[in-house]
Design an enzyme around this catalytic site. Structure first.
Site: not given
Ligand code: ADP
Ligand code: MG
Length: 394
Positions: A117, A205
């Site tokens: 991530y 993101e």
């Protein structure tokens, strides 16, 4: 403002990140030709403005897959695309009704060795953007953040310089990248920081960023949200808006320059000033009611805006009563009273209204409302207003 995954990937790719090949389609037939063009296993990805698609399900479809479906055989493309286009996709973020899918991204399937991530947000505590990263990326990042927050690495990013090369490299090592992967990961982090800062994002993101068994580092899913207050600086970004993903009432309000958010209650609120709008909702709840919306008409609202605001409020079938709560500061009470009267004549509401006016020219404002002959209950203060409108809604 939110955009789709495929649009977010295009922005990242333009900034230097490597993304898998993919084609966006609006029909099952086009999905099939996309499969042929890409030649091989693909993943069909429903494009909706909500996360958690992989673990979602298509409402009432009976299908055992969500909004991200791996497809190996050509004959399965049509079946899967049909379900995606026909049934709304329900995920943790869509609400129970789900979201209609009008576009599918057909993306080449990637072999995945690791999922990571990385994301950029504004850290309000330190007053700077930060790059966050976690070696355990994928679909459960919220859980990691809640249960083991120490696994989330954070790097402050100066808005003047952007992410610096040494910061990216250090983070890449901390995330366990090795050899040639380090440079690839660094390039993707730099691209993320560039897009975030240049486009005035509130969130950017990549989840997951994957490493293939061959060691390639690829952006598999991306999500970008822009700061609405900065959209005027980015006409190119404004063009990316997919209106079909927006709440129609909120879209209409935005066009009229109103700040509006739909809620689940039955008391419509028309208020000037965000702070007053918040306290109005609080006091309605305190007296046992539920607001149907947040609506700030702003400091300088005119008759057209007030009329449009009333139309939007009354367009919601759940609204059983309306509270108009205005503090005349920049806007004078007589101006708003005239606007309310004119708006009433046009919209002719059928539900009870309570009006509370206070501030500059309040006497004149109240006189205008009283002499209008309209069916409006006036309130002397906020408590009185809240009690009256809660009673009226019942
Ligand atoms: P969401 O976050 O909305 O669930 P993602 O795009 O992150 O959607 O997809 C969920 C999971 O599906 C990913 O974590 C990844 O494991 C897998 N996936 C997504 N795209 C691909 C792809 N192109 N190839 C292989 N697996 C994929
Ligand atoms: Mg994802």
């Amino acid at each position: 403002m939110k955009i789709h995954e495929f649009q977010a990937k295009e922005l990242l790719a333009a900034a230097g990140a490597s993304v898998p090949r993919g084609l966006v389609v609006s029909s099952a037939a086009d999905a099939l030709s996309a499969f042929d063009k890409l030649g091989g296993p693909v993943v069909l990805k429903a494009q909706v403005h909500a996360g958690g698609r992989g673990k979602g399900r298509f409402k009432d479809s009976g299908a055992d897959f969500g909004g991200v479906k791996f497809i190996k055989n050509r004959e399965d493309v049509g079946k899967v695309a049909d379900v995606m286009f026909k049934f709304p996709l329900v995920t943790k973020q869509t609400g129970a009704d789900g979201q209609k899918v009008s576009k599918i991204l057909v993306q080449e399937a990637a072999d995945i060795a690791r999922e990571i991530y990385i994301g950029m947000v504004l850290d309000r505590t330190i007053g700077m953007p930060i790059l966050m990263a976690c070696a355990e990326g994928g679909v459960e990042i919220e859980e990691v953040a809640a249960k083991t927050p120490e696994k989330i690495l954070k790097v402050p990013v100066s808005p003047e310089t952007g992410l610096l090369a040494f910061q990216a490299r250090r983070l890449a090592f901390e995330l366990g990248f090795t050899g040639e992967q380090v440079g690839q990961a660094e390039k993707i982090m730099m691209a993320l920081s560039k897009v975030f800062l240049e486009k005035d994002c509130s969130l950017a993101e990549i989840n997951p960023l994957v490493v293939s068994p061959k060691g390639e580092v690829i952006v598999l899913d991306a999500k970008i949200t822009f700061d609405d207050n900065a959209l005027f600086r980015h006409p190119d970004v404004e063009k990316l808006l997919d209106e079909s993903e927006e709440n129609p009432a909120e879209l209409r309000a935005a066009r009229a320059g109103l700040s509006f958010i739909s809620l689940n209650g039955n008391i419509g609120c028309l208020v000037n000033g965000a702070g007053l709008a918040m306290s109005t909702m609080d006091i309605i709840k305190y007296h046992g009611g539920e607001p149907a919306n947040f609506l700030d008409v702003g400091g300088g609202a005119n008759k057209d805006q007030v009329t449009e605001a009333l139309r939007i409020l009354l367009g919601d079938p759940n609204v059983k009563a309306v509270l108009i709560n205005i503090f005349g500061g920049i806007m004078k009470c007589d101006t708003i009273a005239n606007a309310v009267v004119a708006a009433f004549k046009e919209v002719q509401p059928k539900v009870p209204f309570v009006v509370r006016l206070e501030g500059t020219n309040v006497g004149e404002g109240r006189r205008i409302l009283q002499e209008s002959g309209l069916n409006l209950a006036t309130a002397t203060d906020l408590t009185d207003a809240a009690k009256k409108v809660v009673a009226a809604a019942k």
